[in-house]
Design a protein around this motif. Structure first.
Motif, PDB file in Angstrom:
ATOM      1  N   LEU A   1       0.823  -1.207   0.000  1.00  0.00           N
ATOM      2  CA  LEU A   1       0.000   0.000   0.000  1.00  0.00           C
ATOM      3  C   LEU A   1       0.859   1.260   0.000  1.00  0.00           C
ATOM      4  O   LEU A   1       0.503   2.260  -0.623  1.00  0.00           O
ATOM      5  CB  LEU A   1      -0.950  -0.010   1.199  1.00  0.00           C
ATOM      6  N   MET A   2       2.000   1.219   0.685  1.00  0.00           N
ATOM      7  CA  MET A   2       2.890   2.381   0.710  1.00  0.00           C
ATOM      8  C   MET A   2       3.428   2.691  -0.687  1.00  0.00           C
ATOM      9  O   MET A   2       3.554   3.853  -1.068  1.00  0.00           O
ATOM     10  CB  MET A   2       4.042   2.143   1.688  1.00  0.00           C
ATOM     11  N   THR A   3       3.738   1.671  -1.454  1.00  0.00           N
ATOM     12  CA  THR A   3       4.185   1.875  -2.828  1.00  0.00           C
ATOM     13  C   THR A   3       3.079   2.528  -3.650  1.00  0.00           C
ATOM     14  O   THR A   3       3.341   3.436  -4.444  1.00  0.00           O
ATOM     15  CB  THR A   3       4.579   0.526  -3.467  1.00  0.00           C
ATOM     16  N   ALA A   4       1.856   2.084  -3.467  1.00  0.00           N
ATOM     17  CA  ALA A   4       0.729   2.674  -4.187  1.00  0.00           C
ATOM     18  C   ALA A   4       0.551   4.147  -3.817  1.00  0.00           C
ATOM     19  O   ALA A   4       0.345   4.993  -4.688  1.00  0.00           O
ATOM     20  CB  ALA A   4      -0.544   1.893  -3.896  1.00  0.00           C
ATOM     21  N   LEU A   5       0.664   4.463  -2.529  1.00  0.00           N
ATOM     22  CA  LEU A   5       0.527   5.849  -2.093  1.00  0.00           C
ATOM     23  C   LEU A   5       1.660   6.724  -2.623  1.00  0.00           C
ATOM     24  O   LEU A   5       1.438   7.880  -3.001  1.00  0.00           O
ATOM     25  CB  LEU A   5       0.465   5.925  -0.573  1.00  0.00           C
ATOM     26  N   LEU A   6       2.870   6.184  -2.668  1.00  0.00           N
ATOM     27  CA  LEU A   6       3.988   6.949  -3.220  1.00  0.00           C
ATOM     28  C   LEU A   6       3.813   7.174  -4.718  1.00  0.00           C
ATOM     29  O   LEU A   6       4.154   8.245  -5.231  1.00  0.00           O
ATOM     30  CB  LEU A   6       5.313   6.253  -2.934  1.00  0.00           C
ATOM     31  N   CYS A   7       3.274   6.194  -5.421  1.00  0.00           N
ATOM     32  CA  CYS A   7       2.989   6.377  -6.849  1.00  0.00           C
ATOM     33  C   CYS A   7       1.967   7.486  -7.060  1.00  0.00           C
ATOM     34  O   CYS A   7       2.132   8.340  -7.939  1.00  0.00           O
ATOM     35  CB  CYS A   7       2.489   5.080  -7.473  1.00  0.00           C
ATOM     36  N   VAL A   8       0.915   7.493  -6.253  1.00  0.00           N
ATOM     37  CA  VAL A   8      -0.093   8.543  -6.350  1.00  0.00           C
ATOM     38  C   VAL A   8       0.531   9.898  -6.038  1.00  0.00           C
ATOM     39  O   VAL A   8       0.258  10.889  -6.725  1.00  0.00           O
ATOM     40  CB  VAL A   8      -1.281   8.245  -5.407  1.00  0.00           C
ATOM     41  N   LEU A   9       1.381   9.961  -5.027  1.00  0.00           N
ATOM     42  CA  LEU A   9       2.041  11.220  -4.669  1.00  0.00           C
ATOM     43  C   LEU A   9       2.918  11.728  -5.810  1.00  0.00           C
ATOM     44  O   LEU A   9       2.875  12.915  -6.153  1.00  0.00           O
ATOM     45  CB  LEU A   9       2.882  11.036  -3.402  1.00  0.00           C
ATOM     46  N   VAL A  10       3.703  10.849  -6.397  1.00  0.00           N
ATOM     47  CA  VAL A  10       4.586  11.252  -7.495  1.00  0.00           C
ATOM     48  C   VAL A  10       3.766  11.802  -8.657  1.00  0.00           C
ATOM     49  O   VAL A  10       4.066  12.873  -9.195  1.00  0.00           O
ATOM     50  CB  VAL A  10       5.458  10.061  -7.960  1.00  0.00           C
ATOM     51  N   ILE A  11       2.741  11.084  -9.034  1.00  0.00           N
ATOM     52  CA  ILE A  11       1.924  11.530 -10.158  1.00  0.00           C
ATOM     53  C   ILE A  11       1.196  12.830  -9.820  1.00  0.00           C
ATOM     54  O   ILE A  11       1.123  13.743 -10.637  1.00  0.00           O
ATOM     55  CB  ILE A  11       0.929  10.429 -10.565  1.00  0.00           C
ATOM     56  N   GLN A  12       0.683  12.938  -8.607  1.00  0.00           N
ATOM     57  CA  GLN A  12      -0.048  14.137  -8.195  1.00  0.00           C
ATOM     58  C   GLN A  12       0.841  15.377  -8.220  1.00  0.00           C
ATOM     59  O   GLN A  12       0.444  16.418  -8.725  1.00  0.00           O
ATOM     60  CB  GLN A  12      -0.633  13.945  -6.796  1.00  0.00           C
ATOM     61  N   VAL A  13       2.022  15.258  -7.687  1.00  0.00           N
ATOM     62  CA  VAL A  13       2.910  16.417  -7.609  1.00  0.00           C
ATOM     63  C   VAL A  13       3.401  16.832  -8.991  1.00  0.00           C
ATOM     64  O   VAL A  13       3.519  18.020  -9.284  1.00  0.00           O
ATOM     65  CB  VAL A  13       4.102  16.130  -6.663  1.00  0.00           C
ATOM     66  N   MET A  14       3.664  15.867  -9.866  1.00  0.00           N
ATOM     67  CA  MET A  14       4.245  16.197 -11.164  1.00  0.00           C
ATOM     68  C   MET A  14       3.207  16.504 -12.243  1.00  0.00           C
ATOM     69  O   MET A  14       3.566  17.032 -13.289  1.00  0.00           O
ATOM     70  CB  MET A  14       5.155  15.060 -11.624  1.00  0.00           C
ATOM     71  N   THR A  15       1.945  16.228 -12.014  1.00  0.00           N
ATOM     72  CA  THR A  15       0.928  16.494 -13.034  1.00  0.00           C
ATOM     73  C   THR A  15       0.740  17.984 -13.268  1.00  0.00           C
ATOM     74  O   THR A  15       0.643  18.419 -14.419  1.00  0.00           O
ATOM     75  CB  THR A  15      -0.419  15.854 -12.640  1.00  0.00           C
ATOM     76  N   PHE A  16       0.710  18.783 -12.227  1.00  0.00           N
ATOM     77  CA  PHE A  16       0.478  20.223 -12.389  1.00  0.00           C
ATOM     78  C   PHE A  16       1.568  20.897 -13.219  1.00  0.00           C
ATOM     79  O   PHE A  16       1.244  21.607 -14.176  1.00  0.00           O
ATOM     80  CB  PHE A  16       0.309  20.894 -11.026  1.00  0.00           C
ATOM     81  N   PRO A  17       2.867  20.711 -12.921  1.00  0.00           N
ATOM     82  CA  PRO A  17       3.872  21.354 -13.776  1.00  0.00           C
ATOM     83  C   PRO A  17       3.845  20.849 -15.225  1.00  0.00           C
ATOM     84  O   PRO A  17       4.046  21.628 -16.150  1.00  0.00           O
ATOM     85  CB  PRO A  17       5.207  20.998 -13.120  1.00  0.00           C
ATOM     86  N   VAL A  18       3.554  19.569 -15.404  1.00  0.00           N
ATOM     87  CA  VAL A  18       3.483  19.038 -16.770  1.00  0.00           C
ATOM     88  C   VAL A  18       2.311  19.669 -17.518  1.00  0.00           C
ATOM     89  O   VAL A  18       2.446  20.061 -18.688  1.00  0.00           O
ATOM     90  CB  VAL A  18       3.367  17.491 -16.744  1.00  0.00           C
TER      91      VAL A  18
END
Length: 119
Positions: A93-110
């Motif tokens: 579950l921690m890996t899943a949450l980190l994946c969501v965090l990475v995508i969430q943080v990088m989506t706005f600048p992209v």
């Protein structure tokens, strides 16, 4: 206030360096990933909208569109990650949450980069 762009770049560099240091010597733990993402996000925002460029309605429109699209995409990929966890493709579950965090943080600048190139 003319020193702010230099301070922002310095803080981004410090976050990237410290996050990279932690990642190399401690492994990819949440703190190192968060610091690296924050540094990358800040640098990406500085590339899209340089601090020397005056703030105008175009920037406001691009940021608004980027925010709306990032929010819509976040609903989609949270659903996808939850389905991957449910189907046991992602075990931790921690890996899943980190994946969501990475995508969430990088989506706005992209998305800012995409919309700024269209206008």
């Amino acid at each position: 206030m003319k020193h702010m762009p230099m301070i922002n770049r310095l803080l981004a560099a410090v976050m990237l360096l410290y996050g990279g240091y932690l990642m190399l010597f401690d492994g990819p733990y949440p703190l190192s990933i968060i610091l690296t993402l924050a540094g990358l996000s800040q640098l990406a925002t500085d590339v899209v909208f340089p601090a020397a460029e005056p703030y105008d309605e175009r920037q406001e429109e691009i940021k608004m569109k980027s925010g709306h699209m990032s929010y819509a995409l976040s609903i989609l990929y949270v659903f996808v990650v939850l389905m991957l966890v449910q189907w046991q493709v992602v075990d931790d579950l921690m890996t899943a949450l980190l994946c969501v965090l990475v995508i969430q943080v990088m989506t706005f600048p992209v998305m800012m980069f995409v919309y700024s190139r269209r206008n």
